[in-house]
Every structure is written in C-alpha cells, then in structure tokens.
Design an enzyme around this catalytic site. Structure first.
Site, PDB file in Angstrom:
ATOM      1  N   HIS A 134       0.881  -1.170   0.000  1.00  0.00           N
ATOM      2  CA  HIS A 134       0.000   0.000   0.000  1.00  0.00           C
ATOM      3  C   HIS A 134       0.916   1.215   0.000  1.00  0.00           C
ATOM      4  CE1 HIS A 134      -3.564   2.358   1.425  1.00  0.00           C
ATOM      5  NE2 HIS A 134      -2.602   3.116   1.933  1.00  0.00           N
ATOM      6  N   HIS A 137       2.088   5.269  -0.829  1.00  0.00           N
ATOM      7  CA  HIS A 137       1.804   6.693  -1.051  1.00  0.00           C
ATOM      8  C   HIS A 137       3.027   7.268  -1.769  1.00  0.00           C
ATOM      9  CE1 HIS A 137      -1.877   7.359   1.495  1.00  0.00           C
ATOM     10  NE2 HIS A 137      -1.552   6.109   1.785  1.00  0.00           N
ATOM     11  N   CYS A 184      -4.931   9.150   4.711  1.00  0.00           N
ATOM     12  CA  CYS A 184      -5.457   8.960   6.054  1.00  0.00           C
ATOM     13  C   CYS A 184      -5.398  10.303   6.786  1.00  0.00           C
ATOM     14  CB  CYS A 184      -4.614   7.924   6.790  1.00  0.00           C
ATOM     15  SG  CYS A 184      -5.042   7.805   8.521  1.00  0.00           S
ATOM     16  N   ASN A 242      -2.368   8.428  -2.299  1.00  0.00           N
ATOM     17  CA  ASN A 242      -1.825   7.127  -2.710  1.00  0.00           C
ATOM     18  C   ASN A 242      -1.069   7.266  -4.027  1.00  0.00           C
ATOM     19  OD1 ASN A 242      -4.683   6.442  -1.318  1.00  0.00           O
ATOM     20  ND2 ASN A 242      -3.195   4.840  -0.914  1.00  0.00           N
TER      21      ASN A 242
HETATM   22  C1  LIG Z   1      -4.733   2.499   7.819  1.00  0.00           C
HETATM   23  C2  LIG Z   1      -5.618   3.549   7.592  1.00  0.00           C
HETATM   24  O1  LIG Z   1      -5.245   4.528   7.078  1.00  0.00           O
HETATM   25  S1  LIG Z   1      -7.212   3.321   7.989  1.00  0.00           S
HETATM   26  C3  LIG Z   1      -8.190   4.575   7.293  1.00  0.00           C
HETATM   27  C4  LIG Z   1      -8.202   5.874   7.984  1.00  0.00           C
HETATM   28  N1  LIG Z   1      -8.440   5.809   9.385  1.00  0.00           N
HETATM   29  C5  LIG Z   1      -9.669   5.610   9.916  1.00  0.00           C
HETATM   30  O2  LIG Z   1     -10.654   5.343   9.234  1.00  0.00           O
HETATM   31  C6  LIG Z   1      -9.777   5.752  11.422  1.00  0.00           C
HETATM   32  C7  LIG Z   1     -10.341   4.495  12.030  1.00  0.00           C
HETATM   33  N2  LIG Z   1     -10.522   4.646  13.466  1.00  0.00           N
HETATM   34  C8  LIG Z   1     -11.699   4.927  14.047  1.00  0.00           C
HETATM   35  O3  LIG Z   1     -12.713   5.105  13.386  1.00  0.00           O
HETATM   36  C9  LIG Z   1     -11.718   5.049  15.560  1.00  0.00           C
HETATM   37  O4  LIG Z   1     -10.415   5.206  16.074  1.00  0.00           O
HETATM   38  C10 LIG Z   1     -12.366   3.787  16.226  1.00  0.00           C
HETATM   39  C11 LIG Z   1     -13.868   3.771  15.891  1.00  0.00           C
HETATM   40  C12 LIG Z   1     -11.710   2.503  15.757  1.00  0.00           C
HETATM   41  C13 LIG Z   1     -12.158   3.858  17.727  1.00  0.00           C
HETATM   42  O5  LIG Z   1     -12.513   5.134  18.198  1.00  0.00           O
HETATM   43  P1  LIG Z   1     -13.133   5.332  19.687  1.00  0.00           P
HETATM   44  O6  LIG Z   1     -13.372   6.794  19.850  1.00  0.00           O
HETATM   45  O7  LIG Z   1     -12.266   4.633  20.673  1.00  0.00           O
HETATM   46  O8  LIG Z   1     -14.482   4.519  19.523  1.00  0.00           O
HETATM   47  P2  LIG Z   1     -15.842   4.633  20.260  1.00  0.00           P
HETATM   48  O9  LIG Z   1     -16.327   3.230  20.436  1.00  0.00           O
HETATM   49  O10 LIG Z   1     -15.747   5.514  21.490  1.00  0.00           O
HETATM   50  O11 LIG Z   1     -16.772   5.358  19.176  1.00  0.00           O
HETATM   51  C14 LIG Z   1     -16.585   6.690  18.713  1.00  0.00           C
HETATM   52  C15 LIG Z   1     -17.728   7.014  17.750  1.00  0.00           C
HETATM   53  O12 LIG Z   1     -17.607   6.191  16.564  1.00  0.00           O
HETATM   54  C16 LIG Z   1     -18.776   5.378  16.404  1.00  0.00           C
HETATM   55  N3  LIG Z   1     -18.314   4.069  15.922  1.00  0.00           N
HETATM   56  C17 LIG Z   1     -17.423   3.240  16.519  1.00  0.00           C
HETATM   57  N4  LIG Z   1     -17.256   2.155  15.752  1.00  0.00           N
HETATM   58  C18 LIG Z   1     -18.039   2.312  14.654  1.00  0.00           C
HETATM   59  C19 LIG Z   1     -18.279   1.510  13.505  1.00  0.00           C
HETATM   60  N5  LIG Z   1     -17.667   0.344  13.308  1.00  0.00           N
HETATM   61  N6  LIG Z   1     -19.133   1.962  12.585  1.00  0.00           N
HETATM   62  C20 LIG Z   1     -19.741   3.156  12.741  1.00  0.00           C
HETATM   63  N7  LIG Z   1     -19.553   3.953  13.828  1.00  0.00           N
HETATM   64  C21 LIG Z   1     -18.711   3.531  14.758  1.00  0.00           C
HETATM   65  C22 LIG Z   1     -19.385   5.308  17.794  1.00  0.00           C
HETATM   66  O13 LIG Z   1     -20.775   5.055  17.730  1.00  0.00           O
HETATM   67  C23 LIG Z   1     -19.109   6.689  18.324  1.00  0.00           C
HETATM   68  O14 LIG Z   1     -20.012   7.597  17.734  1.00  0.00           O
HETATM   69  P3  LIG Z   1     -20.634   8.831  18.580  1.00  0.00           P
HETATM   70  O15 LIG Z   1     -19.433   9.681  18.970  1.00  0.00           O
HETATM   71  O16 LIG Z   1     -21.548   9.492  17.610  1.00  0.00           O
HETATM   72  O17 LIG Z   1     -21.278   8.198  19.752  1.00  0.00           O
END
Ligand SMILES: CC(=O)SCCNC(=O)CCNC(=O)[C@H](O)C(C)(C)COP(=O)(O)OP(=O)(O)OC[C@H]1O[C@@H](n2cnc3c(N)ncnc32)[C@H](O)[C@@H]1OP(=O)(O)O
Length: 229
Positions: A135, A137, A168, A177
């Site tokens: 992957h 960039h 990201c 990318n």
């Molecule tokens: C490698 C890469 O580049 S990946 C791509 C880019 N990066 C991303 O997409 C980031 C991914 N990370 C995340 O989304 C977050 O860090 C999480 C969800 C994994 C963890 O975050 P936390 O704040 O610890 O999660 P938490 O359980 O408290 O939930 C935060 C919010 O997200 C929502 N949420 C958590 N999981 C999900 C899910 N799987 N689908 C939809 N909503 C979700 C929760 O409902 C909550 O919403 P609210 O604030 O409206 O109540």
C-alpha cells in the site's frame, strides 16, 4: 475483476460488514505506537489483538481477510521503523487467519532499500511473498520505484487510487496514494497485463477530480489528458 472490501476497525464494524453481505474485509494494525493511538485510539498491542480477533472471527465464517500494517516504513512522530516490528505485526495477523497482508507506507517515505529490508524481515519470519501486498503513497516520489522492487521480490498486489487521491486524516505530512494511472502505465510498458485501459482511467480520474475538487496527482493522467485536450 472488481473486488469490494470493507475496512473494519472494531467488532461493531465486523457486525456491520456481515450484515451488508460483503465477501471481504480489511483489518488494520500499526507498526508504531503513536499511529495506533491516533488512528485507532488504542495502544499498538491492543490494536493488533483487536485486529487479530476480528480476522479470526471473519475467516471462521468464510470472509476473505486482508491485514494492514500501517506506518511500515516510517512514522511522522517516531521516525524510522524497525523492519522486525513490521514483520511481528504481519506474522501475527497471518497467524490469526488473514489471507494476505498489505504493507502500508502510510506517509510515503519508503525507498526500495526499505522495501527490501521489510520484505526480507517478513520472509525471515516465515511469511511468503505471495501473501504480501503493498500500500503505497507517493509523498517522496518513491512509489513506482517501490513497486518495481516489490515486483522483483515476488509481490503482485498494489493498493493505488485513481488520480492519486485519498489519504489517512491521521497520517501527518502524507500526500495521496500512488496513482493507479502511473502504475498501469509502468506495468503496460513492462508487458504485465492488468486489464485496465489507462486512457479510460485517466478520463475517469479527471471526472472524479472535477467532482471532488481534489487536484489530480497522476503524472500519467495529466500527460494523457493534455494530449487529448
Ligand atoms: C490504515 C488507515 O489509514 S485506515 C483509514 C483511515 N483511518 C480511519 O478510518 C480511522 C479508524 N478509526 C476509528 O474510526 C476510531 O479510532 C475507532 C472507531 C476505531 C475507535 O474510536 P473510539 O473513539 O475509541 O471509539 P468509540 O467506540 O468511542 O466510538 C466513537 C464514535 O464512533 C462510532 N463508531 C465506533 N465504531 C463504529 C463503527 N464500526 N461503525 C460506525 N460507527 C462507529 C461510535 O458510535 C461513536 O459515535 P458517537 O461519537 O456518535 O457516539
């Protein structure tokens, strides 16, 4: 061939992926502590354990699973990343049922030397090149050189994006990318069949960039589009 893959960060994401009927998911861990905290709100080991648990559950019900190891070549907060650290994450995800591992140069700092070092560390740890994808960039302009080095190592899958868009939000300092058009142009020139019409792809990325307002970062798309305008 078209493949749809859902990015699954937690158990709730797996429930939603299963409900959608999708056939493949991706789980993601980080080679570094700081990015795990920023991207996943968890420490590195917890994030890896969580990804491994999801991979195990998903593969048990027949989903294809790709594991991602983010920040495999460098991290904006921690600097250089030890290839052994990347290999540990990759092997742990493979042992948890991931069918393949994508080594992610999330900020685009990696060079061909880094690709060799990381791939060697994974092979030394017991992985196989045909289980790996890259992957990439293109932040530092190393994307195609890294593809070429990966091909020589036996890796045949690459994540790219039309027009080089996408990044990201937590990957400080990274551009998009590697552009798919640039990859396809190089593979066409090497006689490697992709099934992708690079001219049609460039026209599509022009449409995409016009719709989103994101600048087209593909050298090949810009060159081809200038030729036809
Ligand atoms: C490698 C890469 O580049 S990946 C791509 C880019 N990066 C991303 O997409 C980031 C991914 N990370 C995340 O989304 C977050 O860090 C999480 C969800 C994994 C963890 O975050 P936390 O704040 O610890 O999660 P938490 O359980 O408290 O939930 C935060 C919010 O997200 C929502 N949420 C958590 N999981 C999900 C899910 N799987 N689908 C939809 N909503 C979700 C929760 O409902 C909550 O919403 P609210 O604030 O409206 O109540």
């Amino acid at each position: 061939m078209m493949r749809s893959v859902a990015l699954v960060p937690n158990a709730r994401g797996l429930d939603r992926a299963l409900a959608s009927g999708i056939g493949e998911i991706a789980v993601f861990a980080s080679a570094t502590q700081t990015f795990a905290e920023k991207n996943l709100n968890a420490d590195r080991d917890t994030a890896l354990r969580r990804a491994s648990t999801i991979a195990r559950s998903a593969s048990a019900v027949g989903l294809a699973v790709r594991g991602y190891v983010s920040m495999a070549f460098g991290d904006p907060w921690e600097g250089d990343v030890d290839p052994e650290q990347v290999a540990d994450c990759a092997m742990s995800l493979l042992e948890s049922g991931c069918d393949s591992i994508s080594i992610a140069d999330t900020i685009g700092v990696g060079t061909p030397g880094d690709v060799d070092a990381v791939v060697d560390a994974i092979l030394d740890a017991g992985g196989n090149a045909d289980q790996l994808a890259m992957h990439l960039h293109d932040t530092y302009g190393q994307g195609l050189a890294n593809v070429h080095t990966s091909l020589q190592a036996g890796i045949a899958e690459f994540d790219t994006s039309a027009g080089g868009i996408g990044r990201c939000p937590y990957a400080r300092g990274a551009t998009g990318n590697l552009a798919t058009e640039d990859l396809v142009w190089m593979l066409d020139g090497m006689g490697i069949e992709t099934g992708i019409d690079v001219h049609a792809l460039a026209a599509t990325s022009r449409w995409l960039c016009n719709r989103t307002g994101i600048a087209n970062a593909s050298s090949v798309a810009k060159a081809l589009l200038t030729r036809t305008e």
